[in-house]
Design an enzyme around this catalytic site. Structure first.
Site, PDB file in Angstrom:
ATOM      1  N   GLU A  49       0.844  -1.206   0.000  1.00  0.00           N
ATOM      2  CA  GLU A  49       0.000   0.000   0.000  1.00  0.00           C
ATOM      3  C   GLU A  49       0.875   1.251   0.000  1.00  0.00           C
ATOM      4  O   GLU A  49       1.750   1.407   0.848  1.00  0.00           O
ATOM      5  CB  GLU A  49      -0.944  -0.014   1.211  1.00  0.00           C
ATOM      6  CG  GLU A  49      -1.692   1.292   1.465  1.00  0.00           C
ATOM      7  CD  GLU A  49      -2.451   1.844   0.254  1.00  0.00           C
ATOM      8  OE1 GLU A  49      -3.153   1.077  -0.433  1.00  0.00           O
ATOM      9  OE2 GLU A  49      -2.321   3.063  -0.013  1.00  0.00           O
ATOM     10  N   ALA A  50       0.571   2.143  -0.936  1.00  0.00           N
ATOM     11  CA  ALA A  50       1.358   3.371  -1.083  1.00  0.00           C
ATOM     12  C   ALA A  50       1.147   4.345   0.072  1.00  0.00           C
ATOM     13  O   ALA A  50       2.020   5.167   0.363  1.00  0.00           O
ATOM     14  CB  ALA A  50       1.007   4.051  -2.404  1.00  0.00           C
ATOM     15  N   HIS A 109     -17.151   7.943  -9.167  1.00  0.00           N
ATOM     16  CA  HIS A 109     -17.551   6.570  -9.469  1.00  0.00           C
ATOM     17  C   HIS A 109     -16.845   6.006 -10.701  1.00  0.00           C
ATOM     18  O   HIS A 109     -17.331   5.045 -11.298  1.00  0.00           O
ATOM     19  CB  HIS A 109     -19.067   6.500  -9.702  1.00  0.00           C
ATOM     20  CG  HIS A 109     -19.870   6.816  -8.482  1.00  0.00           C
ATOM     21  ND1 HIS A 109     -21.237   6.885  -8.484  1.00  0.00           N
ATOM     22  CD2 HIS A 109     -19.488   7.058  -7.205  1.00  0.00           C
ATOM     23  CE1 HIS A 109     -21.668   7.181  -7.264  1.00  0.00           C
ATOM     24  NE2 HIS A 109     -20.624   7.295  -6.470  1.00  0.00           N
TER      25      HIS A 109
HETATM   26  C1  LIG Z   1     -14.754  11.083  -2.196  1.00  0.00           C
HETATM   27  C2  LIG Z   1     -15.421   9.801  -2.593  1.00  0.00           C
HETATM   28  C3  LIG Z   1     -16.735   9.546  -2.198  1.00  0.00           C
HETATM   29  C4  LIG Z   1     -17.368   8.352  -2.569  1.00  0.00           C
HETATM   30  N1  LIG Z   1     -18.619   8.071  -2.064  1.00  0.00           N
HETATM   31  C5  LIG Z   1     -19.143   6.833  -2.277  1.00  0.00           C
HETATM   32  C6  LIG Z   1     -20.358   6.452  -1.642  1.00  0.00           C
HETATM   33  O1  LIG Z   1     -20.957   7.208  -0.857  1.00  0.00           O
HETATM   34  N2  LIG Z   1     -20.856   5.212  -1.902  1.00  0.00           N
HETATM   35  C7  LIG Z   1     -20.233   4.352  -2.756  1.00  0.00           C
HETATM   36  O2  LIG Z   1     -20.745   3.260  -2.974  1.00  0.00           O
HETATM   37  N3  LIG Z   1     -19.079   4.688  -3.369  1.00  0.00           N
HETATM   38  C8  LIG Z   1     -18.512   5.895  -3.128  1.00  0.00           C
HETATM   39  N4  LIG Z   1     -17.322   6.226  -3.697  1.00  0.00           N
HETATM   40  C9  LIG Z   1     -16.704   5.266  -4.638  1.00  0.00           C
HETATM   41  C10 LIG Z   1     -16.026   4.095  -3.939  1.00  0.00           C
HETATM   42  O3  LIG Z   1     -15.467   4.503  -2.706  1.00  0.00           O
HETATM   43  C11 LIG Z   1     -14.952   3.549  -4.896  1.00  0.00           C
HETATM   44  O4  LIG Z   1     -15.551   3.147  -6.105  1.00  0.00           O
HETATM   45  C12 LIG Z   1     -14.217   2.346  -4.315  1.00  0.00           C
HETATM   46  O5  LIG Z   1     -13.752   2.632  -3.013  1.00  0.00           O
HETATM   47  C13 LIG Z   1     -13.072   1.956  -5.233  1.00  0.00           C
HETATM   48  O6  LIG Z   1     -12.391   0.838  -4.698  1.00  0.00           O
HETATM   49  P1  LIG Z   1     -11.075   0.286  -5.376  1.00  0.00           P
HETATM   50  O7  LIG Z   1     -10.687  -0.920  -4.639  1.00  0.00           O
HETATM   51  O8  LIG Z   1     -11.318   0.179  -6.860  1.00  0.00           O
HETATM   52  O9  LIG Z   1      -9.979   1.455  -5.249  1.00  0.00           O
HETATM   53  P2  LIG Z   1      -9.428   2.168  -3.891  1.00  0.00           P
HETATM   54  O10 LIG Z   1     -10.282   1.874  -2.723  1.00  0.00           O
HETATM   55  O11 LIG Z   1      -9.220   3.602  -4.226  1.00  0.00           O
HETATM   56  O12 LIG Z   1      -8.034   1.444  -3.621  1.00  0.00           O
HETATM   57  C14 LIG Z   1      -6.863   1.617  -4.383  1.00  0.00           C
HETATM   58  C15 LIG Z   1      -5.673   1.495  -3.432  1.00  0.00           C
HETATM   59  O13 LIG Z   1      -4.476   1.269  -4.160  1.00  0.00           O
HETATM   60  C16 LIG Z   1      -3.445   2.064  -3.622  1.00  0.00           C
HETATM   61  N5  LIG Z   1      -2.439   2.272  -4.671  1.00  0.00           N
HETATM   62  C17 LIG Z   1      -2.599   2.930  -5.850  1.00  0.00           C
HETATM   63  N6  LIG Z   1      -1.469   2.859  -6.577  1.00  0.00           N
HETATM   64  C18 LIG Z   1      -0.586   2.134  -5.857  1.00  0.00           C
HETATM   65  C19 LIG Z   1       0.749   1.685  -6.095  1.00  0.00           C
HETATM   66  N7  LIG Z   1       1.396   1.969  -7.221  1.00  0.00           N
HETATM   67  N8  LIG Z   1       1.351   0.952  -5.133  1.00  0.00           N
HETATM   68  C20 LIG Z   1       0.704   0.640  -3.987  1.00  0.00           C
HETATM   69  N9  LIG Z   1      -0.545   1.031  -3.724  1.00  0.00           N
HETATM   70  C21 LIG Z   1      -1.192   1.765  -4.643  1.00  0.00           C
HETATM   71  C22 LIG Z   1      -4.171   3.332  -3.179  1.00  0.00           C
HETATM   72  O14 LIG Z   1      -3.394   4.073  -2.277  1.00  0.00           O
HETATM   73  C23 LIG Z   1      -5.448   2.761  -2.596  1.00  0.00           C
HETATM   74  O15 LIG Z   1      -5.299   2.401  -1.247  1.00  0.00           O
HETATM   75  C24 LIG Z   1     -16.672   7.411  -3.365  1.00  0.00           C
HETATM   76  C25 LIG Z   1     -15.357   7.655  -3.760  1.00  0.00           C
HETATM   77  C26 LIG Z   1     -14.718   8.826  -3.374  1.00  0.00           C
HETATM   78  C27 LIG Z   1     -13.288   9.058  -3.804  1.00  0.00           C
END
Ligand SMILES: Cc1cc2nc3c(=O)[nH]c(=O)nc-3n(C[C@H](O)[C@H](O)[C@H](O)COP(=O)(O)OP(=O)(O)OC[C@H]3O[C@@H](n4cnc5c(N)ncnc54)[C@H](O)[C@@H]3O)c2cc1C
Ligand SMILES: *[C@@H]1O[C@H](CO)[C@@H](O)[C@H](O)[C@H]1NC(C)=O
Ligand SMILES: *[C@@H]1O[C@H](CO)[C@@H](O)[C@H](O)[C@H]1NC(C)=O
Ligand SMILES: *[C@@H]1O[C@H](CO)[C@@H](O)[C@H](O)[C@H]1NC(C)=O
Ligand SMILES: *[C@@H]1O[C@H](CO)[C@@H](O)[C@H](O)[C@H]1NC(C)=O
Ligand SMILES: *[C@@H]1O[C@H](CO)[C@@H](O)[C@H](O)[C@H]1NC(C)=O
Ligand SMILES: *[C@@H]1O[C@H](CO)[C@@H](O)[C@H](O)[C@H]1NC(C)=O
Length: 614
Positions: A68-69, A550
């Protein structure tokens, strides 16, 4: 694999102390010492929403490292990521290009100028911390429509993606707590909650906490009446049963009801995994590149990483799983040699697999505002007024209730009704008609914030839930140290502006309903009365379009041979071995509405596929 020594005395350590009784020392740590080349069965890159879910499940039976970054949000963001109302204090969630950065929590990404949206360059928040975006999101929990998941199943040629086949994973991922009617301040917001409804099952031991907030914004209780007046009554089953269109709902949020604190993938899945498994976390460690077997080109076997400049290699005996989110997953594939040949060659990256779909197909729901001042109290106004600080803090800390305990909003979904579709071009009509019958074209989000002098400003505002515009993600170099180039492509398909104009008119209809006249004060704040013709509305939309965060589908799942397909239905990257992408980027398309429930369920599903040798 032996457990590394304690590196950090962090709050997980504190938990270990608690369970060790009076002995005031750390029992062990789940946090790795950086700098040593080590092997694990599975290496999960990205400790975000999907990453911690899949890593925690795999760690039940295999050795797992998470890279994790970012760090730990409870340290780096004070209580803002823990207290529900803290979302309002996370100023780094601003969307203006010059929004101040918070590099301990957010990647600080800025989009390319949006040619369809006034050339705005948008700050697009993405969590950079354990929990990823689940540590900064607004917690709304709901699922997509049955028709949308059926389309997923059909597009990828795998019926395990239908709503009924995904349901076990939705159930397994969470724990639902019914509304607490004693604490809830508004007897007029009946949540129809049927614990026998067969869409949640706490007996499966799910850890993500899903609950109805112990406080409802009084203004939104009025906004619900305006939405009902335009044909969107409260749903009798809520928004987790595969039905959205035509209804409103008081949706639950990912809040742990006991103390009204954020439930993220970190505070739920990872916390449990640390207590029960040997999971190993590499904090402040960025993946630089996926590495491949020199004897078997195309077989992923390790990840080159950097912990604050200290570079080393973490190897995977079985698989590497990329969960770095919608923007960094395609970037990591590309810098590792998987992506469009022309892009890779332009940056001198040796091609491991020519996959033209990597970074393409970006689908992003976007949002607009329709605001009016109202004479009812709102959470924002109550919190903003210093006279209330002591009492609401006491309420929150002692009883887990009151305005600080809630980020609750009211959501409504629909297809634009016939009378407002008359002006749609034939092309737009036929594109929209190709979507499943239950797929909503718009969502209306009803919420309220503080205005000047602690007045309330209320919003019934649209989000496009069937955007036809497509964007992309690309790279400017072969280094993960450079940010990806993000073009959401907002409003580049003319259909989206047509739908958005109709959606603004629907919001104005709700505001004009008899139900809202008792609370409405003065004339419309945004777009404002001066914005009245369709042309003026389109201009307003282009100048003010904003993200709702999203974005999805930049490493799209599909069938072998589909031009955009990057992964197969088991999330395995085409053209290589032992490499999967599991996060919002590997959805085949953006699902209607808020995606987190589906991200968790999807990660659960792929964890199960891996366990079962699929
Ligand atoms: C402000 C905000 C509000 C939202 N509100 C809602 C809501 O109310 N309801 C809902 O359903 N959804 C909501 N969403 C959307 C939802 O949170 C996301 O779609 C979901 O969390 C995405 O999950 P993920 O696993 O794809 O990515 P993430 O949870 O973003 O995880 C990616 C991870 O990878 C890490 N990473 C990236 N690059 C590297 C690298 N090179 N090396 C190591 N680690 C790295 C990042 O640091 C992060 O921890 C919201 C999103 C945001 C940003
Ligand atoms: C959050 O922390 C701030 C200090 O940083 C404090 O003033 C505030 O009372 C805290 N809020 C809660 C709910 O604990
Ligand atoms: C619902 O109840 C709350 C709390 O009593 C009140 O503030 C609000 O005005 C009510 N809403 C409506 C629409 O009557
Ligand atoms: C770690 O692995 C990398 C790549 O395989 C290698 O170049 C490096 O020398 C190794 N470091 C140590 C300390 O073994
Ligand atoms: C159709 O377009 C015309 C011209 O812009 C506009 O005056 C009219 O209000 C529109 N009708 C609907 C139903 O939006
Ligand atoms: C806020 O209230 C003060 C005092 O009542 C008044 O002077 C001021 O004009 C108000 N400000 C706004 C923006 O309404
Ligand atoms: C991304 O999309 C934009 C706008 O459609 C286009 O100009 C650009 O060439 C695309 N870039 C890539 C790498 O696909």
């Amino acid at each position: 694999m032996p457990r590394s020594a304690v590196l950090l005395s962090c709050f997980f350590g504190v938990l270990a102390i608690a369970s060790a009784g009076s002995q005031q020392r750390l029992r062990s740590s789940a946090f790795a010492v950086p700098g040593t080349n080590v092997s694990y069965d599975y290496v999960v890159v990205g400790g975000g929403t999907a990453g911690l879910t899949i890593a925690s499940r795999l760690a039940e039976w295999a050795s797992v490292a998470v890279i994790e970054a970012g760090g730990i949000y409870e340290f780096d963001n004070g209580n803002l990521s823990v207290v529900p109302s803290g979302v309002m204090g996370m100023s780094f969630l601003g969307t203006a290009e010059n929004t101040p950065k918070q590099p301990l929590m957010d990647w600080g990404l800025i989009s390319a100028p949006q040619s369809g949206a006034g050339n705005q360059r948008i700050r697009y928040a993405q969590g950079k911390t354990l929990g990823g975006s689940s540590a900064i999101n607004t917690g709304g929990y709901h699922r997509g429509t049955a028709g949308a998941y059926q389309r997923w199943a059909d597009v990828v040629g795998d019926q395990s993606y239908t709503f009924s086949n995904l349901l076990p994973y939705f159930k397994k991922s969470c724990h639902l707590t019914p509304p607490n009617l004693e604490k809830r301040n508004t007897p007029n917001t009946t949540v129809i909650f049927d614990p026998t409804a067969k869409v949640f099952d706490n007996s499966l031991g799910g850890v993500l906490q899903v609950s109805w907030a112990n406080w409802v914004d009084p203004t939104t209780t009025w906004l619900a009446l305006g939405l009902k007046a335009i044909g969107l009554p409260l749903s009798i089953v809520g928004f987790s049963s595969g039905i959205l269109s035509g209804y409103s709902a008081w949706i639950p949020t990912t809040i742990s009801p006991r103390h009204a604190t954020r439930s993220s993938s970190e505070s739920s899945y990872l916390k449990q995994s640390i207590e029960r498994t040997q999971i190993m976390i590499y904090l402040h460690t960025q993946a630089l590149r996926i590495l491949f077997d020199s004897d078997r080109p195309g077989r992923a076997n390790a990840v080159a990483v950097s912990t604050q400049g200290l570079e080393y290699t973490i190897s995977a005996n079985k698989e590497v799983i990329i969960s770095t989110g919608v923007f960094h997953s395609p970037q990591l594939l590309m810098v590792s040699g998987i992506g469009p040949r022309v892009t890779l060659e332009a940056h001198g990256i040796p091609v491991i697999a020519n996959l033209p779909g990597v970074g393409q197909n970006l689908q992003d729901e976007l949002s607009f505002l329709v605001l009016n001042e109202v004479n009812t109290p709102s959470g924002g106004a109550i919190i903003a007024n210093p006279e209330n600080t002591a009492s609401i803090l006491k309420e929150y800390l002692e009883d887990a209730k009151g305005p600080m305990s809630s980020v609750g909003v009211l959501m409504s979904f629909e297809k634009i009704p016939p009378e407002l579709r008359q002006n749609f071009t034939e092309k737009t009509k036929s594109a929209l008609d190709s979507l499943p019958a239950d797929w909503p074209e718009v969502e209306y989000l009803a919420a309220a914030v503080s205005g000047p002098n602690f007045t309330s400003i209320a919003s019934i505002s649209p989000i496009l839930t069937a955007p036809l515009s497509r964007g992309n993600v690309t790279i400017t170099s072969s280094s993960m140290a450079d940010p990806p180039v993000i073009d959401m492509g907002w409003l580049t398909d003319p259909a989206d502006a047509e739908v958005a104009v109709a959606a603004i008119k629907r919001c104005r209809q709700a505001w004009a309903s008899d139900a809202l006249q008792p609370i409405k004060v003065g004339s419309e704040i945004l777009p404002g009365e001066a914005v009245s013709t369709d042309e003026e509305i389109v201009d307003y939309l282009r100048q003010t379009a904003a993200p709702i965060w999203h974005a999805s589908a930049t490493c799209a799942m599909g069938k072998l041979g589909d031009v955009h397909a990057v992964v197969d239905s088991k999330a395995r990257v085409f053209g290589v071995e032992r490499l999967r992408v599991v996060d919002a980027s590997s959805f085949p398309f953006a699902l209607p509405g808020h995606p987190q429930a589906s991200v968790y369920a999807f990660a659960e599903k792929i964890a199960d596929d891996i366990k079962n040798g699929r």
